[in-house]
Design a protein around this motif. Structure first.
Motif, PDB file in Angstrom:
ATOM      1  N   ALA A  33      82.714   1.642 -16.657  1.00  0.00           N
ATOM      2  CA  ALA A  33      83.863   0.668 -16.885  1.00  0.00           C
ATOM      3  C   ALA A  33      85.033   1.494 -17.854  1.00  0.00           C
ATOM      4  O   ALA A  33      84.864   2.319 -18.825  1.00  0.00           O
ATOM      5  CB  ALA A  33      83.332  -0.446 -17.802  1.00  0.00           C
ATOM      6  N   THR A  34      86.140   0.955 -17.376  1.00  0.00           N
ATOM      7  CA  THR A  34      87.392   1.458 -18.020  1.00  0.00           C
ATOM      8  C   THR A  34      88.434   0.435 -18.056  1.00  0.00           C
ATOM      9  O   THR A  34      88.405  -0.592 -17.355  1.00  0.00           O
ATOM     10  CB  THR A  34      87.844   2.751 -17.481  1.00  0.00           C
ATOM     11  OG1 THR A  34      88.959   3.245 -18.281  1.00  0.00           O
ATOM     12  CG2 THR A  34      88.655   2.550 -16.081  1.00  0.00           C
ATOM     13  N   THR A  35      89.572   0.289 -19.101  1.00  0.00           N
ATOM     14  CA  THR A  35      90.455  -0.683 -18.840  1.00  0.00           C
ATOM     15  C   THR A  35      91.394  -0.543 -17.928  1.00  0.00           C
ATOM     16  O   THR A  35      91.441   0.782 -17.432  1.00  0.00           O
ATOM     17  CB  THR A  35      91.401  -0.569 -20.484  1.00  0.00           C
ATOM     18  OG1 THR A  35      91.590   0.625 -20.351  1.00  0.00           O
ATOM     19  CG2 THR A  35      90.379  -1.011 -21.720  1.00  0.00           C
ATOM     20  N   SER A  36      92.099  -1.329 -17.599  1.00  0.00           N
ATOM     21  CA  SER A  36      92.908  -1.515 -16.404  1.00  0.00           C
ATOM     22  C   SER A  36      94.297  -1.860 -16.678  1.00  0.00           C
ATOM     23  O   SER A  36      94.581  -2.532 -17.702  1.00  0.00           O
ATOM     24  CB  SER A  36      92.326  -2.318 -15.228  1.00  0.00           C
ATOM     25  OG  SER A  36      93.308  -2.637 -14.219  1.00  0.00           O
ATOM     26  N   LYS A  37      95.194  -1.517 -15.912  1.00  0.00           N
ATOM     27  CA  LYS A  37      96.844  -1.905 -16.120  1.00  0.00           C
ATOM     28  C   LYS A  37      96.965  -3.476 -15.729  1.00  0.00           C
ATOM     29  O   LYS A  37      97.775  -4.061 -16.084  1.00  0.00           O
ATOM     30  CB  LYS A  37      97.664  -0.933 -15.516  1.00  0.00           C
ATOM     31  CG  LYS A  37      97.572   0.438 -15.917  1.00  0.00           C
ATOM     32  CD  LYS A  37      98.513   1.350 -15.221  1.00  0.00           C
ATOM     33  CE  LYS A  37      98.280   2.779 -15.844  1.00  0.00           C
ATOM     34  NZ  LYS A  37      99.188   3.716 -14.923  1.00  0.00           N
ATOM     35  N   THR A  38      96.097  -3.949 -14.645  1.00  0.00           N
ATOM     36  CA  THR A  38      96.080  -5.160 -13.945  1.00  0.00           C
ATOM     37  C   THR A  38      95.541  -5.979 -14.904  1.00  0.00           C
ATOM     38  O   THR A  38      94.528  -5.614 -15.792  1.00  0.00           O
ATOM     39  CB  THR A  38      95.865  -5.075 -12.513  1.00  0.00           C
ATOM     40  OG1 THR A  38      94.380  -4.743 -12.393  1.00  0.00           O
ATOM     41  CG2 THR A  38      96.739  -4.116 -11.845  1.00  0.00           C
ATOM     42  N   LYS A  39      95.787  -7.179 -14.732  1.00  0.00           N
ATOM     43  CA  LYS A  39      95.215  -8.273 -15.430  1.00  0.00           C
ATOM     44  C   LYS A  39      93.764  -8.694 -14.940  1.00  0.00           C
ATOM     45  O   LYS A  39      93.048  -9.295 -15.556  1.00  0.00           O
ATOM     46  CB  LYS A  39      95.956  -9.767 -15.794  1.00  0.00           C
ATOM     47  CG  LYS A  39      96.002 -10.336 -14.561  1.00  0.00           C
ATOM     48  CD  LYS A  39      97.129 -11.715 -14.907  1.00  0.00           C
ATOM     49  CE  LYS A  39      97.393 -12.449 -13.538  1.00  0.00           C
ATOM     50  NZ  LYS A  39      97.795 -13.657 -14.104  1.00  0.00           N
ATOM     51  N   ASP A  40      93.572  -8.474 -13.547  1.00  0.00           N
ATOM     52  CA  ASP A  40      92.373  -8.699 -12.609  1.00  0.00           C
ATOM     53  C   ASP A  40      91.240  -7.872 -12.949  1.00  0.00           C
ATOM     54  O   ASP A  40      91.406  -6.333 -13.300  1.00  0.00           O
ATOM     55  CB  ASP A  40      92.705  -8.832 -11.405  1.00  0.00           C
ATOM     56  CG  ASP A  40      93.703  -9.847 -11.170  1.00  0.00           C
ATOM     57  OD1 ASP A  40      93.492 -11.060 -11.780  1.00  0.00           O
ATOM     58  OD2 ASP A  40      94.616  -9.655 -10.113  1.00  0.00           O
ATOM     59  N   ILE A  41      90.144  -8.186 -13.043  1.00  0.00           N
ATOM     60  CA  ILE A  41      88.790  -7.295 -13.072  1.00  0.00           C
ATOM     61  C   ILE A  41      88.713  -6.752 -11.597  1.00  0.00           C
ATOM     62  O   ILE A  41      88.634  -7.585 -10.623  1.00  0.00           O
ATOM     63  CB  ILE A  41      87.724  -8.139 -13.802  1.00  0.00           C
ATOM     64  CG1 ILE A  41      86.687  -7.058 -14.040  1.00  0.00           C
ATOM     65  CG2 ILE A  41      87.192  -9.205 -12.785  1.00  0.00           C
ATOM     66  CD1 ILE A  41      85.473  -7.498 -14.613  1.00  0.00           C
ATOM     67  N   LYS A  42      88.392  -5.478 -11.568  1.00  0.00           N
ATOM     68  CA  LYS A  42      88.069  -5.020 -10.353  1.00  0.00           C
ATOM     69  C   LYS A  42      86.740  -4.239 -10.326  1.00  0.00           C
ATOM     70  O   LYS A  42      86.395  -3.584 -11.335  1.00  0.00           O
ATOM     71  CB  LYS A  42      89.148  -3.864  -9.829  1.00  0.00           C
ATOM     72  CG  LYS A  42      90.716  -4.544  -9.472  1.00  0.00           C
ATOM     73  CD  LYS A  42      91.518  -3.581  -9.195  1.00  0.00           C
ATOM     74  CE  LYS A  42      92.857  -4.232  -8.830  1.00  0.00           C
ATOM     75  NZ  LYS A  42      93.204  -4.247  -7.457  1.00  0.00           N
ATOM     76  N   VAL A  43      85.933  -4.424  -9.342  1.00  0.00           N
ATOM     77  CA  VAL A  43      84.651  -3.945  -9.210  1.00  0.00           C
ATOM     78  C   VAL A  43      84.342  -3.116  -7.938  1.00  0.00           C
ATOM     79  O   VAL A  43      84.709  -3.543  -6.816  1.00  0.00           O
ATOM     80  CB  VAL A  43      83.534  -5.355  -9.380  1.00  0.00           C
ATOM     81  CG1 VAL A  43      82.029  -4.548  -9.204  1.00  0.00           C
ATOM     82  CG2 VAL A  43      83.930  -6.021 -10.459  1.00  0.00           C
ATOM     83  N   GLY A  44      83.961  -1.883  -8.136  1.00  0.00           N
ATOM     84  CA  GLY A  44      83.076  -1.066  -6.897  1.00  0.00           C
ATOM     85  C   GLY A  44      81.756  -1.003  -7.130  1.00  0.00           C
ATOM     86  O   GLY A  44      81.140  -0.938  -7.946  1.00  0.00           O
ATOM     87  N   PHE A  45      81.448  -0.360  -5.872  1.00  0.00           N
ATOM     88  CA  PHE A  45      79.978  -0.228  -5.916  1.00  0.00           C
ATOM     89  C   PHE A  45      79.520   0.836  -5.066  1.00  0.00           C
ATOM     90  O   PHE A  45      80.210   1.629  -4.063  1.00  0.00           O
ATOM     91  CB  PHE A  45      79.082  -1.417  -4.863  1.00  0.00           C
ATOM     92  CG  PHE A  45      79.318  -2.762  -5.486  1.00  0.00           C
ATOM     93  CD1 PHE A  45      78.466  -3.202  -6.463  1.00  0.00           C
ATOM     94  CD2 PHE A  45      80.413  -3.587  -5.093  1.00  0.00           C
ATOM     95  CE1 PHE A  45      78.795  -4.579  -7.085  1.00  0.00           C
ATOM     96  CE2 PHE A  45      80.483  -4.858  -5.389  1.00  0.00           C
ATOM     97  CZ  PHE A  45      79.781  -5.215  -6.427  1.00  0.00           C
ATOM     98  N   ALA A  46      78.374   1.851  -5.643  1.00  0.00           N
ATOM     99  CA  ALA A  46      78.324   3.067  -5.182  1.00  0.00           C
ATOM    100  C   ALA A  46      76.733   3.163  -4.810  1.00  0.00           C
ATOM    101  O   ALA A  46      76.068   2.823  -5.723  1.00  0.00           O
ATOM    102  CB  ALA A  46      78.600   4.210  -6.070  1.00  0.00           C
ATOM    103  N   VAL A  47      76.210   3.171  -3.530  1.00  0.00           N
ATOM    104  CA  VAL A  47      75.047   3.101  -3.211  1.00  0.00           C
ATOM    105  C   VAL A  47      74.607   4.449  -2.244  1.00  0.00           C
ATOM    106  O   VAL A  47      75.303   4.221  -1.094  1.00  0.00           O
ATOM    107  CB  VAL A  47      74.578   1.855  -2.430  1.00  0.00           C
ATOM    108  CG1 VAL A  47      72.994   1.838  -2.033  1.00  0.00           C
ATOM    109  CG2 VAL A  47      74.839   0.742  -3.500  1.00  0.00           C
ATOM    110  N   THR A  48      74.077   5.419  -2.699  1.00  0.00           N
ATOM    111  CA  THR A  48      73.733   6.710  -2.164  1.00  0.00           C
ATOM    112  C   THR A  48      72.758   6.637  -1.126  1.00  0.00           C
ATOM    113  O   THR A  48      71.824   5.566  -1.064  1.00  0.00           O
ATOM    114  CB  THR A  48      73.518   7.678  -2.984  1.00  0.00           C
ATOM    115  OG1 THR A  48      72.457   7.626  -3.868  1.00  0.00           O
ATOM    116  CG2 THR A  48      74.558   7.870  -4.048  1.00  0.00           C
TER     117      THR A  48
END
Length: 103
Positions: A33-48
């Motif tokens: 997790a890290t802070t973002s410049k936008t006000k929305d929360i963004k989520v990504g998924f990594a499944v190897t």
């Protein structure tokens, strides 16, 4: 499915979160997790491919998406998050995955 404004999709977005973010590890997944410049929360998924064949990976991805979708109103805004599935995540039940994500 998450809304478009709540998805991390580009490679540079993932790279930035991996480099600049903090990580939190559990038995079934790792969260970056890290802070973002936008006000929305963004989520990504990594499944190897360590998880298994495509059907298992898709099952894990669907479960993780559903957990995030349920918890989206409770998450802090202005954050980018990546959920990385660990090997053996298929051994855990949905309720355990949900409690690990929340807690």
């Amino acid at each position: 499915m998450l809304k478009k404004v709540n998805r991390l999709k580009k490679r540079y977005q993932f790279s930035y979160v991996y480099k600049a973010g903090q990580h939190f590890s559990g038995r079934a997944m790792v969260l970056y997790a890290t802070t973002s410049k936008t006000k929305d929360i963004k989520v990504g998924f990594a499944v190897t491919k360590k998880i298994g064949h495509a059907t298992k990976r898709n099952l894990v991805r669907r479960r993780l998406r559903e957990i995030v979708k349920k918890q989206l109103p409770n998450l802090k805004q202005n954050y980018n998050i990546i959920v990385v599935a660990k090997d053996g995540i298929t051994d855990f039940e949905f309720s355990y995955l949900e409690s690990e994500f929340v807690g």
